[in-house]
Design an enzyme around this catalytic site. Structure first.
Site, PDB file in Angstrom:
ATOM      1  N   LYS A 269     -10.262   9.755   3.812  1.00 23.53           N
ATOM      2  CA  LYS A 269     -10.180   9.127   5.121  1.00 23.53           C
ATOM      3  C   LYS A 269     -10.801  10.020   6.186  1.00 23.53           C
ATOM      4  O   LYS A 269     -10.803  11.248   6.060  1.00 23.53           O
ATOM      5  CB  LYS A 269      -8.712   8.899   5.517  1.00 23.53           C
ATOM      6  N   GLU A 341      -4.762   2.998  -2.876  1.00 25.57           N
ATOM      7  CA  GLU A 341      -3.873   3.540  -3.902  1.00 25.57           C
ATOM      8  C   GLU A 341      -2.504   2.873  -3.939  1.00 25.57           C
ATOM      9  O   GLU A 341      -1.841   2.867  -4.976  1.00 25.57           O
ATOM     10  CB  GLU A 341      -3.691   5.047  -3.690  1.00 25.57           C
ATOM     11  N   ARG A 343      -1.461  -0.208  -3.900  1.00 23.44           N
ATOM     12  CA  ARG A 343      -1.313  -1.331  -4.830  1.00 23.44           C
ATOM     13  C   ARG A 343      -1.216  -0.857  -6.286  1.00 23.44           C
ATOM     14  O   ARG A 343      -0.640  -1.533  -7.127  1.00 23.44           O
ATOM     15  CB  ARG A 343      -2.474  -2.311  -4.642  1.00 23.44           C
TER      16      ARG A 343
END
Length: 491
Positions: A269, A341, A343
């Site tokens: 990110k 990540e 899910r």
């Protein structure tokens, strides 16, 4: 936590609060306020004074509006007029929150409640009073509210004891969820979170706790949790907390996403997006707190709560975009984005719940997608379910609790995007609507509980940038109040 007493005779009248409600609009379209008859009359003169002040101050009576009148040398020394809007539970909650903030410099206040105030209204008032002053700090420095005691003045206090007790438990569990979510990730490892659950559960009878570490997760085949947690020096955990009262007829499984910090993994990110990723376990915090609250309130429903916990970190052992992950039960996922990540860990927990626990109803809460806030803004969760009745009851509970959710569609047109050439599923397609696709992916792991499953993408409302009504800036504890309302009515 703020001390709240139910009394029929006031013994302290430093500050007296009198409710005013919204009256009919004037011919010019302006809304006026009028004092409400209270169950216990205040000192001589205060009622007439309130009538005069409501008019002179041009109060509207909207929920949370406050006017303070100083009365030097008299009792009470300060008179507060508190707007309660239409007098419903939500209005009283907003009024309580506004009062807690505006009267924070006082040490004690007495609120004279209306003659026919309902237990629901008293619950709303109590929740507002208890939730609004919340602050999370790791230092003793800084101003703290001086307000430590509130008396609720009623003709028959015994009729409202249950409402206040329920509100107090709800607020305490919301505080717990906020504390867990606000805690910096330098402290909040998966094992730390599991330890906090163990500590909180130890104070309540009839709760069973199991914590799986990396070795057990490997043996039992929780490939999604292991993949996401594999890049961190702090290994993943799966917490299983069970509340099983003897009189339960319905078994509910609650699952909460528990990413204790999310760097995005190899799909890293930007810094700005990573800063608040300590909140990526807000779903886990909410379901744990709701389960503890249900146990404290002795709700007659069996609840098994699962929180898959992992740090999504960057290292030589982190899972890669393009990896194929084998989930609990054998279903495989091809992942092209390690920042999707959540899910993956939820898929393991869902499959385990369906295959091993076989509940009547299955709910998951997750700070799953940024698309949640794009679609619905910062205060509303996205709700997905194929079960109209289940969706309606959860939405009604959220509304009653003062939390916001909106039902979203599960478009079958998007299912084709989940197809992978090398695995059973493609975990993070770039086509379609992000929040909807994430829900459709999770649905693939619900098996024969597909028609009794509900998913809440609550990434947006899990965090507040500022104070608003009973919500304080920072972690909101979203979901605790809604779940406790819903669980109280499950049969």
């Amino acid at each position: 936590m703020l001390a709240i007493r139910l009394i029929a005779e006031p013994d302290r009248l430093d500050v007296l609060v009198l409710p005013v409600r919204s009256a009919d609009s004037t011919a010019e379209g302006e809304t006026s306020a009028e004092p409400v008859s209270t169950a216990v009359a205040g000192p001589d003169g205060t009622t007439d004074e309130a009538v005069a002040l409501a008019s002179a101050a041009r109060l509207t009576g909207r929920a949370g509006e406050i006017h303070t009148q100083l009365r030097p040398g008299r009792t009470p020394g300060r008179l507060l007029l508190l707007g309660i809007g239409d007098g419903g539970e939500a209005a009283w909650r907003a009024a309580g929150a506004a009062l807690a903030r505006s009267a924070s410099a006082e040490t004690h206040i007495t609120i004279a409640l209306p003659v026919e105030v309902t237990p629901a209204a008293v619950r709303g008032l109590t929740e507002g009073l208890l939730l609004a002053p919340y602050r999370f700090r790791l230092t003793e420095a800084g101003d703290r509210p001086a307000l430590t005691g509130v008396d609720l003045l009623l003709d028959d206090p015994t009729g409202y004891e249950d409402a206040v007790a329920t509100a107090r438990t709800t607020a305490a569990m919301t505080h717990l969820a906020r504390d867990l979510t606000n805690t910096p990730s330098s402290v909040k490892t998966p094992q730390w979170f599991a330890d906090q659950v163990a500590s909180a559960a130890a104070d309540l009878p009839d709760l069973r706790l199991r914590v799986r570490g990396p070795a057990e997760l490997t043996t039992e085949g929780f490939g999604g949790i292991l993949a996401v947690g594999g890049g961190s020096a702090s290994g993943p955990r799966l917490v299983e907390l069970d509340w099983h009262p003897a009189n339960a007829r319905t078994h509910v499984v609650l699952i909460g996403k528990g990413i204790t910090f999310d760097t995005g993994g190899i799909s890293i990110k930007p810094v700005a997006s990573m800063k608040l990723m300590r909140k990526d376990m807000a779903g886990a915090a909410a379901v744990v707190a709701a389960t503890l609250g249900a146990a404290a309130l002795r709700l007659p429903v069996r609840i098994t709560t699962l929180t898959p916990l992992a740090e999504n970190m960057v290292s030589g052992s982190a899972f890669r975009p393009g990896d194929v992950i084998r989930h609990y039960g054998g279903t495989t996922s091809e992942t092209t984005n390690s920042d999707a990540e959540g899910r993956l860990v939820l898929a393991d927990a869902l499959a385990y719940a369906v295959q091993q626990l076989k509940p009547d109803l299955l709910l998951d809460l997750a700070t799953l997608t940024g698309a949640n806030s794009v679609a619905l803004g910062k205060r509303t969760a996205a709700l997905y379910s194929e079960n109209d009745e289940l969706a309606a009851t959860v939405l009604a509970a959220a509304e009653a609790a003062g939390e916001s959710a909106w039902r979203m569609p599960l478009h079958t047109d998007y299912v084709e995007y989940l197809g992978s050439e090398i695995a059973d599923l493609y975990s993070a397609p770039t086509q379609g609507a992000g929040s909807v696709l994430a829900a459709l992916y999770l649905r693939e792991f619900t098996g024969d509980l597909r028609d009794r499953w509900l998913h809440l993408d609550m990434s947006a409302p899990s965090w507040a940038d500022g104070d608003q009504a009973e919500v304080s800036r920072g972690a909101t504890g979203w979901g605790v109040r809604s779940l406790l309302r819903w669980l109280a009515d499950v049969n």
